[in-house]
Write a protein that holds these residues in place. Sequence first.
Motif, PDB file in Angstrom:
ATOM      1  N   ASP A 171      44.553   8.754  -4.603  1.00  0.00           N
ATOM      2  CA  ASP A 171      45.477   9.888  -4.873  1.00  0.00           C
ATOM      3  C   ASP A 171      46.916   9.202  -4.814  1.00  0.00           C
ATOM      4  O   ASP A 171      47.907  10.279  -4.651  1.00  0.00           O
ATOM      5  CB  ASP A 171      45.295  11.028  -3.806  1.00  0.00           C
ATOM      6  N   LEU A 194      49.489  12.435  -5.427  1.00  0.00           N
ATOM      7  CA  LEU A 194      48.663  13.582  -5.780  1.00  0.00           C
ATOM      8  C   LEU A 194      48.345  14.569  -4.492  1.00  0.00           C
ATOM      9  O   LEU A 194      47.525  13.794  -3.700  1.00  0.00           O
ATOM     10  CB  LEU A 194      47.339  12.960  -6.419  1.00  0.00           C
ATOM     11  N   THR A 195      48.693  15.688  -4.676  1.00  0.00           N
ATOM     12  CA  THR A 195      48.413  16.677  -3.436  1.00  0.00           C
ATOM     13  C   THR A 195      47.869  18.085  -3.754  1.00  0.00           C
ATOM     14  O   THR A 195      47.689  18.135  -4.973  1.00  0.00           O
ATOM     15  CB  THR A 195      49.808  16.882  -2.643  1.00  0.00           C
ATOM     16  N   THR A 212      42.576  10.860   2.482  1.00  0.00           N
ATOM     17  CA  THR A 212      42.559  10.404   0.835  1.00  0.00           C
ATOM     18  C   THR A 212      41.857  11.654   0.055  1.00  0.00           C
ATOM     19  O   THR A 212      40.805  12.073   0.405  1.00  0.00           O
ATOM     20  CB  THR A 212      42.022   9.220   0.330  1.00  0.00           C
ATOM     21  N   PRO A 215      41.238  12.668  -6.741  1.00  0.00           N
ATOM     22  CA  PRO A 215      42.348  13.235  -7.553  1.00  0.00           C
ATOM     23  C   PRO A 215      42.111  14.415  -8.405  1.00  0.00           C
ATOM     24  O   PRO A 215      42.896  15.320  -8.621  1.00  0.00           O
ATOM     25  CB  PRO A 215      42.468  11.849  -8.641  1.00  0.00           C
ATOM     26  N   CYS A 218      43.192  17.666  -6.919  1.00  0.00           N
ATOM     27  CA  CYS A 218      44.629  17.885  -6.748  1.00  0.00           C
ATOM     28  C   CYS A 218      45.339  18.776  -7.698  1.00  0.00           C
ATOM     29  O   CYS A 218      44.785  18.749  -8.862  1.00  0.00           O
ATOM     30  CB  CYS A 218      45.510  16.498  -6.682  1.00  0.00           C
TER      31      CYS A 218
END
Length: 385
Positions: A171, A194-195, A212, A215, A218
């Motif tokens: 991420d 990436l959150t 973590t 992706p 996110c």
Amino acid sequence: MADLLGSAGEMSELALAQDILDHYASLDDAGKLDFLGHLAHDMNIDPEAVRSALEAYEQAPSKRSYRAFMQAAEPPRQELIRRLNRVPGATGALVGMRADLLRLSGDDPELAALDLDFRHLFASWFNRGFLVLRPISWESPAHILEKITAYEAVHAIQSWDDLRRRLRPRDRRCFAFFHPAMPDEPLIFVEVALTKGIPGSVQALLTENRTTLAPETCDTAVFYSISNCQAGLASVSFGNSLIKQVAADLSAELPGLTRFVTLSPIPLLTTWAKAEGIAMPDDPEARRALAAHYLLHAKERGNAPFDPVARFHLGNGALVHAVHADADASPNGQAQSGGVMVNYLYDLAQVAAHHEDFQTKQKITASSEVTSLAKAGAQAVTAER
């Protein structure tokens, strides 16, 4: 240098150019300043020749008279710099030469004019069409990773472990622009987290003890650090293209990303407050309000935002989305802004319109939350004065 301009043979020209570049590299600062002074003072335009050529063109416009005007209006040093650049590896050396010029020039107006010649040429040589976007990962060559560590200008990279935390997790991403003539030198790079949701603290992004994320789960891409790498390319803008290209690439890779934001420093907040005779508040909400007022209303000459990071992102078409207190606990963050940071939102559907409004009307677009916060900050500033 006159010999290089008068050279007709390619081999002799390259040899002369290499000799000049080697000689320059061997000079100390005093010698470099003399060299640059020669370019500025002795290889400048001839104003009388320019006036005569322009008058001839006005009286009889033609291809021939226009060519004569172009030749008179261009200082010989521009052609010299072009010829120097024909040597393999010279582009990086010339970028370094301009870095020396910026460092040594002081307030000499002719040296300032020479800098405009460098900027004119670099704007063409480093056109977006020539730049290559490359991802930087933990598997990138060590010499590139060392340069990323050295060039990081926003949140210092403290160790290889710190760098690994920014590059290795799924991420976390990093992208840099390179130029074919300088393949081992990043020009500018952006670090991306990436959150889920929009973060309000850089510590939360950089902490060792975090989970973590996958992706594909996110919804937000956070540009939390953008660093220019080459001092000699100051004022040659890459950041606009970098952010938009990275956003487009991430959108294509991860359709679930719906927001593209920064988590940006406010580097001149305390400087501005001190100049205005305003004390930085101890209360976090008061600091947020003061920062919002500053971002929306503090201006420099020409009605542009006082804050350089704000000028950059607003000029790219972003809007001021949210302001966060206690967002940067580092000594640098505390000194610059009392720890306050800001999210600039890149709404890809509205970027062009926001950019146009900013460029033509100096309009700063902000969320309703920030607008209201700025009003409270304005009231506090008025009361303090």
